[in-house]
Write a protein that holds these residues in place. Structure first.
Motif: not given
Length: 90
Positions: A62-67
């Motif tokens: 989630t965090l990686m794809l948010l970035i």
């Protein structure tokens, strides 16, 4: 002197061609740029949540794809701004 006068005349002609760009045009462009950042960001979050739920790992997708979504959205917004700031090419 002649070059300066020619440059000023070109600026005036470009301004006249863009006279139809009112405040509503600016607000519409502002909204377009906002959506061009928001949509990839939200899609990245949803895909990341789905991956995290179905295939748990020690990394937060989630965090990686948010970035990644924010980066793609900003690149997309920059492209829109760059295209609109270019002088009209006839």
């Amino acid at each position: 002197m002649q070059r300066q006068v020619g440059h000023k005349e070109d600026r005036k002609l470009r301004a006249r061609r863009r006279a139809d760009r009112t405040i509503w045009f600016g607000l519409g462009m502002f909204g377009l740029i906002g959506w061009s950042v928001a949509i990839p960001t939200v899609l990245g979050i949803f895909i990341g949540l789905w991956i995290d739920e179905n295939w748990p790992s020690r990394y937060s997708w989630t965090l990686m794809l948010l970035i990644v979504g924010v980066a793609l959205g900003c690149a997309n917004a920059w492209r829109w701004i760059h295209e609109e700031s270019q002088p009209d090419r006839d």
